[in-house]
Scaffold this active site. Structure first.
Site, PDB file in Angstrom:
ATOM      1  N   ASP A  14       1.240 -12.676  13.544  1.00 48.91           N
ATOM      2  CA  ASP A  14       1.970 -12.858  12.284  1.00 48.91           C
ATOM      3  C   ASP A  14       3.472 -12.792  12.529  1.00 48.91           C
ATOM      4  O   ASP A  14       4.212 -12.154  11.781  1.00 48.91           O
ATOM      5  CB  ASP A  14       1.550 -11.806  11.257  1.00 48.91           C
ATOM      6  N   PHE A  57       0.801  -1.219   0.000  1.00 53.20           N
ATOM      7  CA  PHE A  57       0.000   0.000   0.000  1.00 53.20           C
ATOM      8  C   PHE A  57       0.838   1.275   0.000  1.00 53.20           C
ATOM      9  O   PHE A  57       0.303   2.361   0.172  1.00 53.20           O
ATOM     10  CB  PHE A  57      -0.946   0.006   1.207  1.00 53.20           C
ATOM     11  N   ARG A 112       5.174   2.881   0.563  1.00 47.50           N
ATOM     12  CA  ARG A 112       6.607   2.687   0.630  1.00 47.50           C
ATOM     13  C   ARG A 112       7.142   3.262   1.937  1.00 47.50           C
ATOM     14  O   ARG A 112       6.437   3.992   2.641  1.00 47.50           O
ATOM     15  CB  ARG A 112       7.282   3.349  -0.564  1.00 47.50           C
ATOM     16  N   VAL A 113       8.399   2.969   2.217  1.00 48.71           N
ATOM     17  CA  VAL A 113       9.046   3.458   3.429  1.00 48.71           C
ATOM     18  C   VAL A 113      10.276   4.266   3.027  1.00 48.71           C
ATOM     19  O   VAL A 113      11.076   3.813   2.204  1.00 48.71           O
ATOM     20  CB  VAL A 113       9.450   2.299   4.360  1.00 48.71           C
TER      21      VAL A 113
END
Length: 451
Positions: free
Chosen positions: A146, A34, A36-37
């Site tokens: 997770d 969804f 970016r970093v």
């Protein structure tokens, strides 16, 4: 990074993009589903941070807004040395920005890939920090759900940091029976009871995942390796695995208590920290990781580019694509029923490039009736060249997902146009073109279609 002039809250400073007057944006560290970093500099303190940029439109379209909200709420609740810290949340009309602690040593998964397996004393160091973080989360009513090496980062000193709380649950999400009921996680790491649809204890499910991570650290492989997800979970439910001969006696005694298929008798954190293996003094600490400066030249950020590999699909997304709860037809080339919408959903060992070539070939052989409007490792979109009937041009989207090494799932669905025309196209053109790459088709002389 972004079209700064068009995006509310962004400006320019010395050639670099400045977010809401607070963060000078630098290079892209990575891409997600969804957004970016980026690495960024906090102009108020001078410290380097990571800024996660989330595109609202993509999140809403995927129905994931509640997951993003949950991740933010959870990260505000947990503050621990081995959990990535959330500094600040900002938003504009089109994007959400999360300013996070910058962890620059990369994923623990990358270290496992490079080394094959980790020395037992180093594994103990990482595992203790993981358990400390997980126990803290549980004490705050948070269950990660997770846990896997890809969600464990390492800082420059070799210390572990837990990330990605997007699938986490809070204790108040439990039903009247005190259990969680949402199917989520990653194949190979999720506890077997999560799939039973009878509820599960989030803390015990996290401990199973910790056990798998410990096994991977020490053995260099998963305890239940199998390309077929159904078979994988059957093995997990039976506890069908073997500890490598090189593991110490204490490790060989601990792992079965973590990978106990019965959550009632599975070891608790209180019991775990008292085991001989956990309490043993490590001979040495993992070495520090030498890294380049955190904030390199802040080059003008580029628009997000599509990854050159298929999106990873976890077992529970896969279940949501399947009709009912039976995944086996995906891996057996079962062609009898077809999907209700006339489309195709199938597993294949063909690489993404091969699947794409087949799909593009369908358009090429159609005498100009269909054209390719999108093509990449994540999928292909075909669109009718003619205007079509009252419902417009026929459009067919084929999304490609990775579910295991060398295994892809292809989901073909109507993206526009008339349903009858779509079904005819799938039956007469798509299915024959893809038949021989469907998993199980080569061994089955009958015509093979999708689930």
């Amino acid at each position: 990074m972004m079209a700064a002039a068009a995006e509310e809250g962004e400006g320019k400073k010395g050639g670099g993009t400045v977010l809401q007057g607070r963060y000078e944006m630098g290079r892209v560290l990575g891409h997600g589903n969804f957004g970016r970093v980026h690495v960024a500099r906090d102009l108020r303190t001078g410290r380097s941070v990571a800024v996660k940029v989330v595109a609202k439109e993509k999140v809403v379209r995927a129905g994931m807004m509640e997951q993003i909200k949950r991740e933010i709420a959870v990260m505000k609740r947990v503050s621990h040395p081995n959990i990535v810290e959330l500094h600040e949340v900002m938003a504009t009309r089109s994007k959400i920005y999360l300013a996070l602690e910058l962890v620059r040593g990369g994923e623990l998964f990358g270290r496992i890939v490079r080394l094959g397996r980790v020395r037992e004393d180093a594994a103990r160091h990482y595992f203790r920090q993981l358990v400390s973080a997980v126990d803290f989360c549980h004490s705050r009513g948070v269950y990660h759900r997770d846990l896997k090496p890809e969600n464990l980062l390492l800082d420059e000193a070799g210390n572990l940091k837990v990330v990605d709380f997007g699938l986490s649950a809070l204790a108040d999400h439990a039903r009247a029976d005190g259990l969680l009921h949402t199917l989520c996680g990653t194949p190979g790491y999720a506890a077997p009871e999560v799939l039973r649809d009878k509820g599960y204890d989030g803390a015990k499910a996290d401990l199973w995942s910790c056990g798998v991570i410990l096994y991977v650290l020490l053995a260099g492989s998963l305890p239940f390796p199998d390309d077929n997800i159904v078979t994988l979970y059957r093995k997990a439910q039976r506890g069908d695995y073997r500890c490598p001969a090189w593991l110490s006696t204490d490790a060989r005694r601990l792992i079965p208590r973590l990978l106990d298929p019965n959550p009632t008798t599975r070891i608790s954190v209180a019991q775990l920290v008292e085991t001989p293996w956990f309490k043993k003094t490590s001979i040495s600490r993992p070495v520090s990781i030498e890294l380049p400066p955190a904030f390199a030249d802040p080059a003008p950020a580029k628009e997000e580019a599509e990854k050159d590999e298929p999106e990873t699909l976890n077992a529970f997304h896969l279940i949501s694509l399947s009709e009912g709860f039976d995944l086996s037809p995906l891996f057996e080339g079962d062609s009898a029923k077809g999907r209700r919408d006339g489309g195709m959903l199938f597993a294949t060992r063909e690489p993404a490039s091969g699947v794409i070539s087949r799909l593009e070939g369908v358009a090429a052989r159609g005498g100009g009736r269909m054209r390719v409007t999108k093509s990449g490792a994540r999928g292909v979109r075909l669109e009718g060249a003619e205007r079509g009937g009252a419902k417009g041009r026929l459009a067919v989207a084929a999304d490609i997902f990775s579910v295991a090494p060398s295994v892809l799932v292809v989901d073909v669905k109507k993206d526009g146009g008339d349903t009858l025309e779509y079904r005819s196209f799938c039956s007469e053109e798509l299915r024959p073109a893809l038949q021989d790459i469907v998993w199980g088709a080569a061994a089955d002389p009958t015509p093979t279609a999708a689930v």
